[in-house]
Design a protein around this motif. Sequence first.
Motif, mmCIF file in Angstrom:
data_model
loop_
_atom_site.group_PDB
_atom_site.id
_atom_site.type_symbol
_atom_site.label_atom_id
_atom_site.label_comp_id
_atom_site.label_asym_id
_atom_site.label_seq_id
_atom_site.Cartn_x
_atom_site.Cartn_y
_atom_site.Cartn_z
ATOM 1 N N GLY A 455 0.821 -1.198 0.000
ATOM 2 C CA GLY A 455 0.000 0.000 0.000
ATOM 3 C C GLY A 455 0.854 1.246 0.000
ATOM 4 N N THR A 456 0.197 2.407 -0.075
ATOM 5 C CA THR A 456 0.928 3.677 -0.074
ATOM 6 C C THR A 456 1.635 3.923 1.244
ATOM 7 N N ASP A 457 1.184 3.206 2.287
ATOM 8 C CA ASP A 457 1.849 3.331 3.584
ATOM 9 C C ASP A 457 3.026 2.367 3.727
ATOM 10 N N GLY A 458 3.322 1.601 2.688
ATOM 11 C CA GLY A 458 4.431 0.671 2.714
ATOM 12 C C GLY A 458 4.117 -0.680 3.293
ATOM 13 N N LYS A 459 2.873 -0.858 3.772
ATOM 14 C CA LYS A 459 2.486 -2.139 4.356
ATOM 15 C C LYS A 459 2.028 -3.099 3.249
ATOM 16 N N THR A 535 2.415 -0.765 -6.147
ATOM 17 C CA THR A 535 1.884 0.039 -5.051
ATOM 18 C C THR A 535 0.410 0.295 -5.300
ATOM 19 N N THR A 537 -3.119 2.147 -4.459
ATOM 20 C CA THR A 537 -3.772 3.320 -3.883
ATOM 21 C C THR A 537 -5.256 3.035 -3.738
ATOM 22 N N SER A 541 -12.188 5.616 0.670
ATOM 23 C CA SER A 541 -11.492 6.150 1.832
ATOM 24 C C SER A 541 -11.051 5.069 2.785
#
Length: 627
Positions: A455-459, A535, A537, A541
């Motif tokens: 994910g965009t959070d790196g997870k 990755t 996105t 939400s």
Amino acid sequence: MKRLIFIIILITLPIYSQNVWEQTHYGENEISKKIEFPYSHTGFISVLYMSYSTKLYKTQDTGKSWDLYFTKVGNSLYDMSCPDSLNQFLSFRKGLIMKSSDGGKTFEDINLDTKDIYEVRHIKMQNKLLGCVSYNNILITRDGWNSYDKFIFDSGLKNFNYRHPVFKNDSILYTTITESKILPSVNLLELNINTNKYQISSIDRNYCRLDDLCVVNENLLFVCGKSDGISGGSGHDAIYKSTDGGKNWRRVLDLYSDKSKFPKYISPFGLQQIAFKDSLSGIAVGQAGKILYTYDGGESWIYESELPSEIYDKTPPTMLVRYAGNIPIIGDFTGFFHRMTEDNLAPKPKDSLSISGRVLLDGSGQSGVSIFLNDYRVTMTDADGYYKFTRLKKGSYTVKAMNKYYDGGNPLYDYKPFDYSPLQYDIELSHDTTGFDFNATDLRTYHTISGYVIGTDGKSLDDIDVRFARSVITPDGLGLADTITKTDATGKFEFLNIESYKTWDITPVHDNFKFSPLKHTVRLINGDTTDLKFTGTPTTSVWESSKNREIVISPNPTNDYITISIPEINHRVNPMVDKVQISNTLGIDLTPALSINGEGVKIDVSHLPAGVYIIRIGNKVEKFVKM
């Protein structure tokens, strides 16, 4: 004392005497565009002159002589159709048709609405009234183009090219459908022009450019073109055959015809036209003077080795062919018309012997292998690895199993997938003989493709579908999946035993994410590829696992059947939501509506061709892969 010295010259003669052609016309700066013979003696050839003018030639003696009977300056001709000796139809850019009803003495202009068809690339008239034009759309006329109907598809078949229209009868029209960036395969459209019902059949799921369609009779159809594209635009000679009216197809010729196989240079750029005089005898032509013959209904093909000097020396980039009765007529890009005068390759009635065998790989039959007979005649093994040459005369023969040759001048394509033993059989044929088998040794190498989805959070993102596909785009832009895997708890995906020297697309798919990049295109040569990264996105939400509300399909991919379940279905609130519909990626329904029994239903899909299919239940959609 005088001594007599005898010099013995050994001349090796081919087992076949080659066919003989004669030149019947030469027009400088003329490019042949179309050949049509509505009668065995009477035919027409249209040519493009100096790239901007149109000329029409007519013969009434099966192509022995040609008379110029029409010239038009200032418009580039696309196509021609001549249903009889009086009626000729020419097609041009910007929706223009020119029509003659008096044998070409006068022509009238007919301007179609360019909103319906901008370029009239293809025109075919069944008779003087019934006909069609096609390219970006299909238009049908029943009154000689005083009026016409536009065929409207009820699915996603828009912005496609419809080529090579041929009428099966007064009701059924065939065209090929081409758009390599959208369709996952090359296809045949069978359209009932009275009811607007249609059927689409896949000819090849891989890359192929189709250049001609021949309808021999109600059941027997052929298409030809170029497949397996290689560097510089070259590729394999490809011929496909259908014996059930176009519903199912198999490739009967698949050959990279370069100078490594033939004493004289033969262009490796595919085939351009194909024609049959009956269900057994046919001819195909390609660039640079390539001519092939069949005398067994397209099961094997003979390459011409002694070409007319005008053809061989000029190496025309375009060749056209049609039959004048029983006589093939060729028109080419360099202004020559040719007529066959001797068909020396045709088997005689007493030529009734056969040679057959099988190609085996690890004990199983290997399909699609090209088998050569005396270097010029070639056939292919069937689905079980069997091959057969028929209609042979007594004599000496050599049989070889051949690899699909690639462009040896470019190391990127210099790849030999198999060895075959023995190298060849030398046969003295006096009766039907079989058992000439070849054993294949697999020289291919296999590697691993793997990577991660985060994910965009790196997870890491788990439970993400990742498609593994040949490099072909489908209507959804995601690629045609050969198989699908899911990411594990660490976000990792992995595909094992992937053949090298081929190009693959790796694409993650999930309704709640957009991925960057959209896909990775990988060509394995020297080793594994293990560092692919995507990755994701979120498209909403909050990403919520929707397993409990999605359609669940298992197994996926599948070979025989699928089980469908939708856990939170509410039959009492919305009874229509329990109807299951299966369609292909073109939106064509393939299965009648089925009812869910409780929370699931089991469906037999073994009859479906391999590919990607769409399941719809109410407003819920899911996909599965048929292997």
